[in-house]
Design a protein around this motif. Structure first.
Motif, PDB file in Angstrom:
ATOM      1  N   ARG A 167       0.838  -1.206   0.000  1.00 17.20           N
ATOM      2  CA  ARG A 167       0.000   0.000   0.000  1.00 17.20           C
ATOM      3  C   ARG A 167       0.871   1.253   0.000  1.00 17.20           C
ATOM      4  NH1 ARG A 167      -1.668   3.345   3.698  1.00 17.20           N
ATOM      5  NH2 ARG A 167      -1.104   2.069   5.486  1.00 17.20           N
ATOM      6  N   HIS A 168       1.914   1.249   0.797  1.00 20.72           N
ATOM      7  CA  HIS A 168       2.834   2.396   0.823  1.00 20.72           C
ATOM      8  C   HIS A 168       3.555   2.550  -0.514  1.00 20.72           C
ATOM      9  CE1 HIS A 168       3.253   2.682   5.491  1.00 20.72           C
ATOM     10  NE2 HIS A 168       2.066   3.023   5.054  1.00 20.72           N
TER      11      HIS A 168
ATOM     12  N   LYS B 215       1.575   4.399  -2.725  1.00 24.92           N
ATOM     13  CA  LYS B 215       1.215   5.713  -2.180  1.00 24.92           C
ATOM     14  C   LYS B 215      -0.309   5.836  -2.007  1.00 24.92           C
ATOM     15  CE  LYS B 215       5.293   8.087  -4.045  1.00 24.92           C
ATOM     16  NZ  LYS B 215       6.153   7.069  -3.550  1.00 24.92           N
TER      17      LYS B 215
ATOM     18  N   THR C  22      -3.651   5.485   0.612  1.00 25.32           N
ATOM     19  CA  THR C  22      -4.057   5.552   2.015  1.00 25.32           C
ATOM     20  C   THR C  22      -4.910   4.328   2.358  1.00 25.32           C
ATOM     21  OG1 THR C  22      -6.129   6.721   1.570  1.00 25.32           O
ATOM     22  CG2 THR C  22      -4.141   8.084   1.923  1.00 25.32           C
ATOM     23  N   GLN C  23      -5.080   4.099   3.654  1.00 23.68           N
ATOM     24  CA  GLN C  23      -5.956   3.012   4.080  1.00 23.68           C
ATOM     25  C   GLN C  23      -7.378   3.259   3.579  1.00 23.68           C
ATOM     26  OE1 GLN C  23      -5.618   2.667   8.351  1.00 23.68           O
ATOM     27  NE2 GLN C  23      -3.771   1.404   8.212  1.00 23.68           N
ATOM     28  N   GLU C  24      -7.778   4.511   3.584  1.00 24.54           N
ATOM     29  CA  GLU C  24      -9.121   4.857   3.130  1.00 24.54           C
ATOM     30  C   GLU C  24      -9.304   4.544   1.643  1.00 24.54           C
ATOM     31  OE1 GLU C  24      -7.144   6.846   4.954  1.00 24.54           O
ATOM     32  OE2 GLU C  24      -8.250   6.852   6.845  1.00 24.54           O
ATOM     33  N   GLU C  25      -8.290   4.870   0.834  1.00 21.50           N
ATOM     34  CA  GLU C  25      -8.364   4.571  -0.600  1.00 21.50           C
ATOM     35  C   GLU C  25      -8.418   3.067  -0.845  1.00 21.50           C
ATOM     36  OE1 GLU C  25      -5.943   8.358  -2.520  1.00 21.50           O
ATOM     37  OE2 GLU C  25      -4.811   6.701  -1.643  1.00 21.50           O
TER      38      GLU C  25
END
Length: 75
Positions: free
Chosen positions: A15-16, A19, A21-24
């Motif tokens: 995920r990082h 780039k 977010t957790q929300e995305e």
């Protein structure tokens, strides 16, 4: 390290790398951001269905999220 922890590390790393977010990620996977966060912390185990949803949202194979990465040894 158990599979829950391995998935948590691989999920966060991927995920990082994207780039994202957790929300995305949660939105793309059809999950709550809170649940994604709990998986990343290793607080909960994801079902195989959720594993598939997350992998698809990240553009990886489900197996990629369960594979333990061996640290590279410097010579």
């Amino acid at each position: 390290m158990d599979l829950k922890e391995i998935m948590a590390v691989n999920l966060r790393r991927k995920r990082h790398d994207l780039k994202m977010t957790q929300e995305e990620l949660a939105e793309r996977a059809g999950l709550s951001a809170r649940y994604v966060g709990a998986i990343e912390r290793g607080d909960v185990s994801a079902s195989v269905t959720v594993l598939g949803q997350i992998a698809e949202a990240l553009g990886v194979r489900p197996a990629d999220l369960l594979e333990q990465k061996v640290p590279k040894v410097r010579s």
